[in-house]
Design a protein around this motif. Structure first.
Motif, PDB file in Angstrom:
ATOM      1  N   ARG A 241       0.783  -1.108   0.077  1.00  0.00           N
ATOM      2  CA  ARG A 241       0.133   0.056  -0.111  1.00  0.00           C
ATOM      3  C   ARG A 241       0.861   1.170   0.283  1.00  0.00           C
ATOM      4  NH1 ARG A 241      -2.281  -4.016  -0.611  1.00  0.00           N
ATOM      5  NH2 ARG A 241      -4.478  -4.606   0.386  1.00  0.00           N
TER       6      ARG A 241
ATOM      7  N   ASN B  81      -5.716   1.163   3.674  1.00  0.00           N
ATOM      8  CA  ASN B  81      -6.006   0.434   2.453  1.00  0.00           C
ATOM      9  C   ASN B  81      -6.012   0.980   1.333  1.00  0.00           C
ATOM     10  OD1 ASN B  81      -6.056  -2.702   1.835  1.00  0.00           O
ATOM     11  ND2 ASN B  81      -8.262  -2.429   1.571  1.00  0.00           N
ATOM     12  N   ASP B  82      -5.601   2.051   1.050  1.00  0.00           N
ATOM     13  CA  ASP B  82      -5.446   3.124   0.039  1.00  0.00           C
ATOM     14  C   ASP B  82      -6.870   3.196  -0.821  1.00  0.00           C
ATOM     15  OD1 ASP B  82      -4.104   4.621  -1.963  1.00  0.00           O
ATOM     16  OD2 ASP B  82      -3.605   2.739  -3.226  1.00  0.00           O
TER      17      ASP B  82
END
Length: 161
Positions: free
Chosen positions: A66, A152-153
């Motif tokens: 990530r 978690n982008d």
């Protein structure tokens, strides 16, 4: 992942086969991508979903990389969530649900330069193989994903090992 898939998924957005705002197209061969996870969305949507990823996305999910690297593409395929009378007859009770009619396909394409203003992600939604041309709908994607966990982008899905 083949380069042609990435080029198609991040094309210039002209024509009705590309999503408005982001210009995302349906990537060639996406149905052959690897499964990342599945989900049931209740409420008004009431659907079953399969999340698939191209090689770049799957590798990032597996490795925990990530933010996701540029070129990662995540597909979300959805079907109506329907009880199976046939299966329930075998089981002797209502317990089986299956994928019914397809509803839509969505793609998230990571390109940190092109989509810098939306966290590096471009989005597309397709129904019956055609882009949903609603700019209003496409403009809801990034604000919704902005509520996903930052670690978690901006992606809701977690890898199902």
């Amino acid at each position: 992942m083949c380069v042609a898939s990435l080029v198609q998924a991040s094309a210039d957005g002209t024509g009705d086969d590309a999503s408005p705002v982001f210009g995302v197209r349906i990537p060639a061969g996406y149905r052959d991508w690897q499964l990342i996870s599945v989900a049931h969305e209740a409420g008004g949507l009431n659907d079953l979903r399969a999340m698939l990823g191209n090689d770049i996305a799957v590798r990032a999910f597996r490795d925990g990389t990530r933010p996701f690297p540029d070129g990662a593409i995540i597909a979300r395929i959805a079907w109506r969530y329907e009880p199976s009378a046939e299966n329930n007859a075998v089981f002797g009770q209502d317990q089986s649900f299956v994928a019914g009619a397809p509803t839509n396909i969505q793609f998230s394409v990571k390109d940190s330069t092109r989509y810098a203003s939306t966290g590096g992600w471009g989005f597309g939604q397709f129904e019956a193989g055609r882009a949903n041309l609603s700019e209003a709908l496409m403009n809801t994607c990034s604000p919704c994903h902005a509520r996903a966990p930052r670690d978690n982008d901006f992606v809701f899905t977690r890898y199902a090992r």
